[in-house]
Design an enzyme around this catalytic site. Structure first.
Site, PDB file in Angstrom:
ATOM      1  N   GLU A 114       0.698  -1.455   0.286  1.00 29.59           N
ATOM      2  CA  GLU A 114       0.131  -0.385  -0.008  1.00 29.59           C
ATOM      3  C   GLU A 114       0.811   1.318   0.088  1.00 29.59           C
ATOM      4  OE1 GLU A 114      -2.666  -0.377   3.272  1.00 29.59           O
ATOM      5  OE2 GLU A 114      -4.143  -1.445   1.683  1.00 29.59           O
TER       6      GLU A 114
ATOM      7  N   GLU B   1      -5.571  -8.289  -0.755  1.00 30.48           N
ATOM      8  CA  GLU B   1      -6.028  -7.907   0.145  1.00 30.48           C
ATOM      9  C   GLU B   1      -7.649  -7.713  -0.171  1.00 30.48           C
ATOM     10  OE1 GLU B   1      -4.840  -5.410   2.871  1.00 30.48           O
ATOM     11  OE2 GLU B   1      -2.736  -5.676   2.841  1.00 30.48           O
TER      12      GLU B   1
HETATM   13  C1  BG6 Z   1      -3.780  -3.083   4.301  1.00 31.71           C
HETATM   14  C2  BG6 Z   1      -3.018  -3.139   5.445  1.00 31.71           C
HETATM   15  O1  BG6 Z   1      -4.121  -1.454   4.702  1.00 31.71           O
HETATM   16  O2  BG6 Z   1      -5.261  -3.169   5.654  1.00 31.71           O
HETATM   17  C3  BG6 Z   1      -2.945  -4.464   6.517  1.00 31.71           C
HETATM   18  O3  BG6 Z   1      -1.913  -3.931   4.380  1.00 31.71           O
HETATM   19  C4  BG6 Z   1      -4.193  -3.843   6.968  1.00 31.71           C
HETATM   20  O4  BG6 Z   1      -1.948  -4.805   6.601  1.00 31.71           O
HETATM   21  C5  BG6 Z   1      -5.615  -4.767   6.806  1.00 31.71           C
HETATM   22  O5  BG6 Z   1      -3.998  -5.639   8.679  1.00 31.71           O
HETATM   23  C6  BG6 Z   1      -6.876  -4.131   7.292  1.00 31.71           C
HETATM   24  O6  BG6 Z   1      -6.612  -3.182   8.378  1.00 31.71           O
HETATM   25  P1  BG6 Z   1      -7.001  -3.761  10.072  1.00 31.71           P
HETATM   26  O7  BG6 Z   1      -7.009  -1.824  10.391  1.00 31.71           O
HETATM   27  O8  BG6 Z   1      -8.133  -3.796  10.156  1.00 31.71           O
HETATM   28  O9  BG6 Z   1      -5.886  -4.705   9.921  1.00 31.71           O
END
Ligand code: BG6
Length: 497
Positions: free
Chosen positions: A184, A395
């Site tokens: 990201e 993701e």
């Molecule tokens: C992304 C990141 O922004 O979102 C991850 O690459 C992160 O590291 C994921 O865990 C979800 O965000 P969160 O705050 O719900 O863990």
């Protein structure tokens, strides 16, 4: 549902800081994320200020640092990989911790135990036919670089980073085919501490901005912040391009992607001012790939810098470096869409850190993130038209509060519903002609939340019995979604019921 193309890389995603634990084990150094301390299950803590880092150090013994524990993947990776293999994973996204290999970032040679640990993990994955997809930098940098240079604001980080990534390529090129440089990369301009190890000294708990155009800071601070953030971003662009160039020269069998957080935006109304706001913010979201995949800075951002007095020191020959370091594929995280208005006074916070409007047509997760599979399909089509590159969705997922029932089970039908609709949208995008390499939902095994450094926000197919204080057995168990995803993979996306 129609089957997915042969060879589609189904899997799941994690990062070192959020799963490994063993943060001080076997010579590992501490990264800046190891200093993020817990402030309660709902309090975002990735916006560290100078005073917060001082406090983390002064009260180290008394504070709680969940990233240092992770889910103890460092010791349990065999058991975890066996569970992923049971679901039929073809791909596992993980990151390498820079400080496990180079504890301060400045060592001449890497730590042998760290080197061996990742060989062991890759070996274990290959035992089950799972392709590792490795992020070289999932937000982490050696803490000394924060102290000495204020993180990526300084060009001094480029050399050690490229040394580290060249080592990764040389050492692991026969075990790892798919690589991502920075996780990201757009986060460095949104969340300074998280994305760049940058400490600000003005007191603002949230920057409440994602884009230069929606900044809640006063004008002078905004210019100061935009300059630091975009300077740091430039250094990451250069470090990434040099890494890609090195990999192309030394390991042509490897494919290297960028990685950005995709954020689809709708104008609140058909008013031209709202439409223009949505347009410029969409351009900003694309800008990171314009540089990393297109190989050059778009004219509009140079004009933005000029108009706002943002002076960036560009590296010598940066145009050539960026051209030579273009990535082989795009990769992205996608969680939510949002609505923008041209009226800054009416912007709201959604979830942990984004200042936007709510969309009345969408449902919202426990954590305020708005669920919108159609926006993913739209964005995938836009990315195809602009970049003509394969896309890896690395993701996506639903964070939720979860407690096992009396029989110790988690019935996560809400997660199944979320993923089902996103998988359908991806299938439709493939039908639209988008070349999609794979899909690795986030936090396939419960892990420490990034924004909250907490175990209360869970994404996994696999439940981990651990709480925010580190209590629990750390035993793993299968949620309902585990069995569902196993069927999805076995049918290559045909059976989503
Ligand atoms: C992304 C990141 O922004 O979102 C991850 O690459 C992160 O590291 C994921 O865990 C979800 O965000 P969160 O705050 O719900 O863990």
């Amino acid at each position: 549902m129609k089957r997915f193309p042969d060879g589609f890389l189904w899997g799941g995603a994690t990062s070192a800081a959020q799963i490994e634990g063993g943060r001080c084990a076997d010579g590992k150094g501490l990264s800046h994320l190891d200093y993020v301390y817990y402030r309660g299950p709902k309090t975002p803590c990735n916006f560290m200020m100078k005073a917060d880092l001082e406090k983390a150090r002064a009260e180290e013994a008394a504070l709680n640092f969940p990233n240092r524990r992770g889910i103890d993947f460092y010791h349990r990776y065999k058991e975890d990989i066996a569970l992923l293999a049971e679901m039929g994973f073809k791909s596992f996204r993980m990151s390498v911790s820079w400080t496990r290999l180079f504890p301060t970032g400045l060592e001449e040679t890497p730590d042998p135990e760290g080197v061996e640990f990742y060989h062991n993990v890759f070996r274990e994955l290959h035992k089950y036919g799972i392709e590792p997809l490795v992020t070289m930098c999932h937000y982490e940098l050696p803490i000394g670089f924060v102290d000495k240079y204020n993180g990526w604001v300084s060009k001094e980080l480029i050399g050690p980073f490229v040394k580290y990534t060249s080592f990764l390529i040389d050492e692991y090129k026969d075990e790892v085919r798919y690589w991502l440089t920075f996780n990201e990369i757009n986060m460095v301009t949104a969340v300074p501490w998280l994305g760049g190890g940058i400490l600000l000294d003005y007191d603002k708990p949230y920057i409440l901005r994602m884009y230069p155009f929606s900044n809640a800071l006063p004008e002078e601070q905004k210019r100061h912040w935009d300059t630091l953030a975009h300077q740091a971003l430039h250094h990451q662009f250069i470090a990434s391009a040099l890494t890609v160039r090195y990999a192309h020269e030394h390991a042509p069998q490897c494919l290297i992607g960028n990685m950005f957080n995709l954020h689809h935006l709708y104008p609140e109304t058909p008013a031209p001012a709202d439409a223009f706001r949505a347009h410029e913010e969409t351009e900003y979201n694309m800008f990171f790939s314009d540089v990393m995949a297109g190989g050059s800075y778009p004219e509009w951002i140079m004009s933005y810098y000029r108009k706002h007095g943002i002076h960036i020191e560009f590296a010598d020959n940066f145009e050539k470096i960026l051209q030579e370091g273009r990535v082989d594929f795009l990769s992205l995280s996608y969680y939510l869409s949002s609505v923008v208005t041209a009226d800054p006074k009416r912007q709201e916070r959604i979830g942990a850190f984004i200042r936007r409007m709510q969309n009345p047509y969408l449902q919202t997760s426990d954590f305020g993130w708005q669920i919108d599979p159609t926006a993913l399909r739209i964005s995938l089509n836009e990315l195809r038209d602009r970049f003509h590159l394969p896309i890896y969705i690395v993701e996506n997922g639903l964070g939720a509060f979860e407690e096992p029932d009396a029989e110790g089970k988690i019935h996560d039908d809400y997660r199944i519903a979320y993923l089902r609709e996103h998988i359908k949208a991806i299938r439709e995008a493939i039908d639209d002609g988008v070349d999609i390499m794979g899909y690795t939902p986030w936090g396939c095994i419960d892990l420490v939340s990034c924004s909250l450094v907490s175990m209360t926000k869970r994404y996994g197919f696999v439940y981990v019995d651990a709480d925010d204080e580190g209590n629990g057995t750390y035993d793993r168990s299968r949620k309902d979604s585990f069995y569902w995803y196993k069927k999805v993979i076995a049918s290559n996306g045909e059976d989503l019921d």
